[in-house]
Design an enzyme around this catalytic site. Structure first.
Site: not given
Ligand SMILES: [Zn+2]
Length: 594
Positions: A54, A96, A126, A187, A329
């Protein structure tokens, strides 16, 4: 110290401010980028086989946006159209707000505290998957949408049903009444152990492993031909709600919502911590950071929400994100180093994987010297060059992944990496179309990989890579069949082999005689024939296969069957050299070699 960290973490942004290359070069690069992005989009969405991470994809997009903006400004390019054909969410699906530092986290928590001094919080992992919205009408699953642009998403209902395990079609009657209509937000993800097993199987079949768990999950949901989803590797957990028939929130708190979901038989996120006071949150984050490897969830952080639906209403949202939730994160450990050299690894099935030799660098206690560059497309998309300063991340704290390069640090001698036209193993031309590969069955590098695969999968205990390398270099062994012709005298001539070790070694090879047909097929290492396929072939076609390998039957019998395994085998054995090698091995393993 803090300043230094800031500079390190915003390095990628500097790429945005690089000096402009010469104009014609910019146009050419833009076109190249568009082709590359289209290529990766196709792999990602249609084939579920992304080649790049990614982060690398984002870097491509960033560069594309920058060049594109310049071209638009110069009046050279029309503005892009938006994707059509999506379904509108009842309530927008926002992303978010990310909080990366303790200061930002405090800012978020205090913002909630200002609106309600007694605010309580809810913390949960998450999940790094694909966000979906599930519509339930009269308690039945009606539709599944991706987030899309937040306002409208793709309808992936049938792919969801085909690929997600353990999600109810119909809600149980629980302690809480089911609203006539509601959107549940969740999710879709692949558990790390499932993902590891999928990649191990692909590796054995000679196919390229999937780059990340998230890309795999997205690919499964977004690809079009649903019937190709063979198993149900995905899971779905619900973390929130969207719109309802009545318009209001169906629950007063997140904790009540979880209890309601449980009573309806819907999978909820675990672990989770509810009704927390502000002062308890740092300890929860510390504990989660310590324990996260045990969750069997692909997670890259925590989501912290205000517990109460009423408080959420008061706080509302910005255009982009709700003010009552934030994503904390975990940063992947990363470092900058020099890409000293690129070399090519030729796999068993001929796939060429570019590899990076790096100036040794320490990341979270590990010395890293090599990293996979995945594919030719990956190197070209990042325009990686020998001598580049590159950013290395430990993805999931394990696999070193190159995520960025600093083009500004290049000297005048820097040149794009030029991929060889011929194989470094056999000097035959490399094919470069959909993939970049050596198609020569007799290529010495491929033959060596087959040899290692044979010894490893049977397994021949004690017949390791280093010894096989010695035997190959001495010209004694080229294919697995040659192992059975080795004499004690030949082996004893190898460095480090005395009488006893030679005996043990030859006994280990002899253990490969008379193995099951499934083991034999698997150990051949043909493209697509892993453990499961080999077992199927052995169960269904034992007598024909015995005839084919024993040279009594020509190949055409295989045409009679249309199974995937048979067609893979037929394609592989259509290469005369492959068939001859398999037959030589067969005689050694089952027959009398005279
Ligand atoms: Zn080759």
């Amino acid at each position: 110290m803090r300043k230094l960290r800031l500079i390190t973490c915003y390095w990628p942004l500097l790429l945005l401010f690089l000096p402009l290359p010469v104009k014609a070069e910019a146009t050419a690069r833009l076109e190249k980028l568009e082709a590359l992005i289209a290529h990766h989009d196709r792999l990602y969405h249609e084939e579920a086989e992304p080649e790049i991470s990614d982060a690398a994809y984002d870097a491509l997009k960033r560069e594309w946006r920058r060049l594109r903006a310049q071209a638009e400004e110069a009046g050279k390019a029309p503005a892009r159209e938006r994707v059509a054909g999506r379904v509108a969410h009842h309530r927008p699906m926002r992303s978010l707000e990310k909080v990366n530092t303790e200061e930002e986290l405090r800012g978020f928590l205090e913002g909630c505290g200002k609106a309600d001094p007694n605010a309580r919080f809810h913390v949960a992992p998450k999940v790094d998957g694909l966000a979906v919205s599930l519509w339930f009408r009269e308690g039945r699953l009606e539709r599944v949408l991706t987030r899309g642009d937040g306002e409208r998403g793709e309808d992936v209902t049938s792919a969801f049903r085909a690929a997600v395990r353990g999600f109810p079609e119909r809600l149980r009657r629980g302690s809480t009444e089911v609203p006539a209509f509601m959107e549940l937000r969740g999710e879709v993800y692949v558990p790390p152990d499932t993902f590891a097993a999928i990649n191990a199987a692909r590796n054995e079949e000679g196919a390229a492993p999937f780059a990340t768990a998230r890309n795999f999950a997205a690919g499964q949901l977004l690809r079009e031909e649903v019937e190709a989803v063979e198993r149900k590797p995905l899971r779905c957990v619900i973390f929130g709600w969207g719109g309802t028939e009545a318009g209001g929130a169906p629950f007063s708190t997140q904790t009540a919502f979880r209890a309601g979901l449980r009573s309806w038989g819907v999978p909820v996120l675990s672990p989770a911590w509810g009704k927390l006071q502000l002062s308890e949150i740092p300890d929860i984050i510390a504990a989660a950071t310590r324990d996260r490897r045990e969750w069997n969830l692909p997670t890259d952080g925590l989501v912290i929400k205000a517990e109460s639906a009423a408080l959420r209403n008061v706080l509302g949202a910005t255009g982009e994100a709700p003010r009552w939730a934030a994503a904390w994160k975990w940063a992947n450990p990363a470092a900058w180093t020099t890409l000293e050299r690129i070399f090519l690894r030729i796999g068993r099935t001929g796939t060429v994987t570019p590899m990076a030799v790096l100036e040794e660098v320490r990341i979270s206690g590990r010395e890293v010297r090599y990293a996979s560059l995945h594919s030719r497309a990956f190197v070209e998309s990042l325009d990686l060059r020998e001598g580049d300063r590159v950013r290395l991340e430990l993805a999931g704290d394990i696999i070193p992944t190159l995520t960025d390069r600093d083009a500004a640090a290049r000297g005048p001698e820097s040149l794009p990496y030029s991929f060889p036209a011929t194989c470094p193993g056999c000097a035959e031309p490399l094919r470069h179309g959909e993939s970049y590969e050596c198609r020569n069955w007799s290529c010495s590098r491929r033959a060596f990989e087959r040899l290692c695969h044979y010894a490893e999968t049977l397994p021949l205990r004690g017949v390791g890579k280093a010894t096989l390398r010695k035997l190959q270099r001495a010209g004694l062994v080229a294919t697995p069949a040659d192992l059975y012709g080795l004499t004690a005298d030949q082996v004893r001539k190898l460095n480090g082999f005395g009488k006893r070790r030679t005996e043990v070694f030859l006994a280990a090879i002899a253990a490969g005689r008379g193995v099951t047909l499934a083991s034999f097929l698997r150990a051949l290492g043909l493209p697509g024939i892993g453990k499961a396929a080999a077992q199927q072939l052995a169960d269904r076609h034992a007598s024909q296969l015995t005839a084919v390998f024993g040279e009594e039957a020509p190949l055409p019998f295989l045409a009679a069957s249309s199974s995937r395994e048979v067609s893979l085998l037929r394609v592989a054995l259509a290469d005369g050299e492959c068939l001859a090698e398999a037959r030589r091995l067969w005689r050694q393993v089952y027959g009398l070699p005279r």
